[in-house]
Design an enzyme around this catalytic site. Structure first.
Site, PDB file in Angstrom:
ATOM      1  N   ASP A 157       7.413   8.158  11.817  1.00  0.00           N
ATOM      2  CA  ASP A 157       8.136   6.897  11.870  1.00  0.00           C
ATOM      3  C   ASP A 157       8.252   6.419  10.422  1.00  0.00           C
ATOM      4  OD1 ASP A 157       9.431   4.560  12.506  1.00  0.00           O
ATOM      5  OD2 ASP A 157       8.052   3.978  14.108  1.00  0.00           O
TER       6      ASP A 157
HETATM    7  C1  BGC Z   1      10.953   2.018  13.941  1.00  0.00           C
HETATM    8  C2  BGC Z   1      11.659   3.253  14.486  1.00  0.00           C
HETATM    9  C3  BGC Z   1      12.967   3.427  13.770  1.00  0.00           C
HETATM   10  C4  BGC Z   1      12.705   3.544  12.281  1.00  0.00           C
HETATM   11  C5  BGC Z   1      13.958   3.708  11.457  1.00  0.00           C
HETATM   12  C6  BGC Z   1      10.845   2.038  12.432  1.00  0.00           C
HETATM   13  O1  BGC Z   1      10.373   0.831  11.948  1.00  0.00           O
HETATM   14  O2  BGC Z   1       9.672   1.918  14.518  1.00  0.00           O
HETATM   15  O3  BGC Z   1      11.868   3.133  15.856  1.00  0.00           O
HETATM   16  O4  BGC Z   1      13.638   4.564  14.257  1.00  0.00           O
HETATM   17  O5  BGC Z   1      12.068   2.358  11.833  1.00  0.00           O
HETATM   18  O6  BGC Z   1      14.681   2.536  11.423  1.00  0.00           O
END
Ligand code: BGC
Length: 785
Positions: free
Chosen positions: A257
């Site tokens: 993530d």
């Molecule tokens: C979120 C993800 C997301 C990623 C990219 C993170 O903060 O938890 O779900 O895909 O950011 O934006």
């Protein structure tokens, strides 16, 4: 890379890598062969991003960058500086209903169509991987991101998640199944340790992931921010390698993530293939140094780099460019109108009619006072990384006017939402708005009141503090209902809200979740009966937050959250505690009625074949969601009274009957056996219940299921009862224990004691170690170690 990047200048300089001939040569090789030709530094660089949204390329080797974008219910391709912060500035895309709504359809075929449409849009924008779907379990109604998740039940999450992945990937766009794993709250999400016992971890929190991985083979998984039992997901070898790859056979790529990497070197060793976003070379250098000083095996890095190359090749092959050429989907658009229409169809299918005394559907000639700012300013998606910039936006007010006879619909805002123009908001006081709403209601046949959670109350990044509707909205409802009791409440909310007064003061309650860009017209379709509602609750609505399973263990403290409720999540909890709920899992009304009859359940080698006849006994065409639950009251281990194991969404014309055949797979009957470290089907008489909700069971059968053999070695640590239950082993201990065994009361008293301890008591006349050796020989003869 430029080819996958519609406007390289928009996304910053230095991204152009590899001309087409280099790419063609790279595509002709196996990923391992590509990696074999790279330097250590190149391999390390491949396994982290080049920016917020692109992987790194290696131009010398013809490896381009690939674009990854959110997700999940639309394409959020950012314009401009490509950072993570400008959430709202993305290219227009269809905002399909978020997962909270999709879950309520209980219809994998419909979700597969959404997946296909998402894939078309992503492909048109040159996106290699769309970051979704999110299938984390709704452990607590407070989780700020529940709107992005499908259900409190792993079967629903798994079946629907797999459908989305299948649809998306059919268009040559990769999915990123997230957030792996046990990311069930936003509070402290980047550090907290989800402390979960093995069975709930396997049976509740991982089971949906397992299904999607094994059934739909997502190209990628995104690991979560949090720790699982003390170890960050991003460096959790047990999770990312032993379980995901070893047990489930995952062959794709694991990315972090955004910002989830704590120790990159530990991550690579554990099975993390790609760090996102870029660390601007800092952690690449750490990986290089670790390989050089021997603390990281180069083979681990090679594996990660190979998986990145494999992903790049998959993304490029979408356009059939194995032999090189442009990878850009030049000018290939998608049908904006058709996708909006699909968004409307799916939104209408997601609406859950919670209560209805017959006031719905509305007749076109009914005089309707539409009250509540959400009717004109829809809340249609949640805040955070999933925020889509919609291609258009329907309002319920306009939608209702489409269906209603001329002049029958009036509108009063009733309250002000945060995004209202401040000048307009200041023009009227709250009291005036309520007065106007009350007058409109009094002058109409029916008041349709649009209530819900304002955007600022629920979002990625933080959890809700309660499950209440804003007090001013509840007060408005009271005032309107005093003036005209013929009230229909339509809710807009990403997480469940306490109904209380809403149920007490209204004639119908429509759960409208967050329904995407066409949600307004979709709700109108349901209110006027153009669509007969068929949505079902994929999560329980409790009477009170205090009743909910994780109430005393959410969101934890001092860096730990203990999943004290164990397996008893959602309806599993409410049923086991025999708690009354506002609306149970699986509930949803229709404008017609259905009868279930002729249930038959036949066990076979693959599980259970279930067949039931469903009849539409009303006068409207409609859709029933048939649900199959199983339970084993005589189980040796803790079990919820019932667990969903199959479902089917069936369209039936008025008066039509159909035999619905569903299968419960044997794998889905299994529990995780912590002694064997394996999925085991326990033998016994299973109750198989079929119904219209978890608390509206229409038929039940009991069937005998033959269990799996679980042979465990017997040792001096085994209890007296365990040893005596095995005739051969019993012979081996009998000699020393005769004086205990002759006394039934004594056997009862010491039955759970380890047999070695009892043999060690004075006067047994045996040496425990010798008995232990005999037991070991018996184990060896049986092939048990
Ligand atoms: C979120 C993800 C997301 C990623 C990219 C993170 O903060 O938890 O779900 O895909 O950011 O934006």
């Amino acid at each position: 890379m430029t080819d996958l990047q519609p406007d390289a200048t928009e996304n910053g300089p230095g991204r152009t890598t590899g001309g087409a001939p280099g790419v063609a040569a790279m595509l002709a090789l196996l990923p391992e062969e590509v990696v074999a030709g790279l330097t250590l530094e190149e391999k390390a660089s491949l396994t982290s991003g080049s920016s917020f949204w692109f992987t790194q390329g290696v131009s010398r080797a013809g490896i381009p960058e690939v674009l990854l974008t959110d997700g999940p219910h639309g394409v959020r391709k950012q314009r401009g500086g490509a950072d993570h912060v400008g959430l709202a500035d993305s290219v227009p895309a269809t905002c399909f209903p978020p997962a909270v709504a999709l879950g309520s359809t209980f219809d994998p075929d419909l979700l597969e169509r959404v997946g296909v449409a998402l894939g078309e849009e992503a492909a048109a924008e040159g996106v290699g991987v769309l970051l979704g779907p999110g299938i984390n379990i709704k452990r607590s109604p407070l989780c700020g991101r529940n709107f992005e998740y499908l259900s409190e039940d792993p079967f629903v999450s798994g079946v629907l998640g797999a459908a989305l992945v299948r649809g998306l990937q059919s268009q040559g766009v990769g999915a990123s199944l997230k957030h792996f794993a046990a990311n069930n709250q936003e509070a402290d999400r980047m550090r907290v340790s989800a402390d979960v016992d093995e069975r709930p971890l396997r049976e509740i929190y991982l089971r949906g992931f397992q299904r999607v991985v094994t059934e739909a083979e997502p190209w990628t998984l995104m690991c979560s921010y949090n720790k699982i039992n003390g170890t960050y997901a991003s460096q959790n070898r047990w999770l990312l390698t032993d379980v995901l790859r070893g047990e489930w056979g995952f062959t794709g790529l694991v990315m972090s993530d955004w910002g989830a990497v704590d120790d990159r070197v530990a991550g690579v060793a554990a099975g993390l293939d790609l760090e996102m976003p870029s660390s601007e070379g800092r952690t690449d250098a750490e990986v290089v140094a670790a390989v050089r000083d021997g603390s990281l095996a180069e083979a681990a890095l090679d594996l990660a780099a190979t998986r990145v190359v494999d992903l790049v090749q998959k993304a490029l092959r979408r356009d059939g460019h194995d032999s090189g050429g442009s990878h850009r989907v030049e000018g290939a658009g998608y049908d904006v109108d058709a996708h909006h229409a699909l968004a409307r169809e799916v939104a209408a299918r997601s609406v859950v009619l919670l209560e209805n005394d017959g006031i719905l559907p509305l007749a076109p000639t009914t005089r309707v006072a539409v009250i509540g700012a959400f009717a004109a300013q829809p809340r249609y998606q949640g805040a955070g990384s999933s925020l889509i910039n919609p291609t258009r936006l329907d309002t319920a007010l306009d939608g209702m006017r489409e269906h209603a006879a001329e002049g029958t619909v009036t509108y009063a805002a009733g309250f002000v939402l945060g995004d209202t123009d401040p000048a307009a908001a200041a023009a009227q006081t709250g009291e005036e708005l309520v007065r106007e709403a009350v007058a409109a209601a009094a002058a109409s046949d029916v008041a349709v009141l649009f209530l819900g959670l304002p955007a600022e109350l629920e979002s990625e990044g933080f959890d809700r503090a309660d499950i209440e509707l804003p007090a001013e909205q509840v007060a408005l409802l009271g005032a309107v209902a005093d003036a005209n009791p013929r009230v229909v409440v339509v809710l807009s909310n990403g997480g469940v809200v306490r109904l209380g007064e809403v149920a007490d003061r209204s004639a119908a309650v429509v759960e409208g979740w967050l329904l995407g860009q066409a949600g307004g017209t979709a709700v109108a379709d349901v209110l006027y009966g153009a669509v007969n509602p068929s949505g079902r609750l994929a999560e329980t609505i409790p009477h009170r937050l205090q009743d909910s399973p994780a109430y005393l263990d959410f969101p934890g403290e001092r860096g730990h959250v203990r999943y004290g409720e164990g397996l008893f999540v959602g309806y599993r909890w409410y049923d086991a505690r025999d708690l009354d709920v506002a609306h149970p899992f699986g509930h949803g009304l229709s404008y017609t009625t259905f009868e279930h009859s002729g249930l038959s359940v036949t066990p076979d080698a693959e599980g259970l074949a279930v067949s039931v006849t469903v009849t539409n006994t009303g006068e409207r065409d409609g859709r029933e969601v048939v649900q199959v639950y199983t339970g084993l009251a005589s189980s040796d281990v803790a079990r919820p009274p019932r667990e969903l194991k199959a479902f089917g969404s069936v369209a039936l014309a008025a008066g039509e009957s159909r035999v619905v055949e569903l299968r419960v797979s044997r794998a889905d009957l299994a529990c995780w056996d912590i002694r064997a470290g394996a999925w085991v089907v326990e033998g016994g008489s299973y109750a198989v219940e079929v119904g219209a909700s978890s608390r509206d069971i229409r038929g039940s059968e009991t069937v005998a299921v033959v269990g799996d053999e679980v042979a465990m070695p017997l040792t001096l640590e085994s209890s007296l009862d365990e040893v005596m239950a095995d005739p051969e082993a019993a012979q081996l201990v009998r000699e020393g224990l005769s004086r205990f065994l002759d006394d039934p009361d004594m056997v009862k008293l010491i039955g759970s004691a380890p047999v070695g301890r009892i043999l060690g008591f004075p006067g047994t006349g045996v040496v425990p170690a010798e008995v232990g050796a005999r037991l070991e020989r018996l184990n060896a003869e049986r092939g048990l170690t």
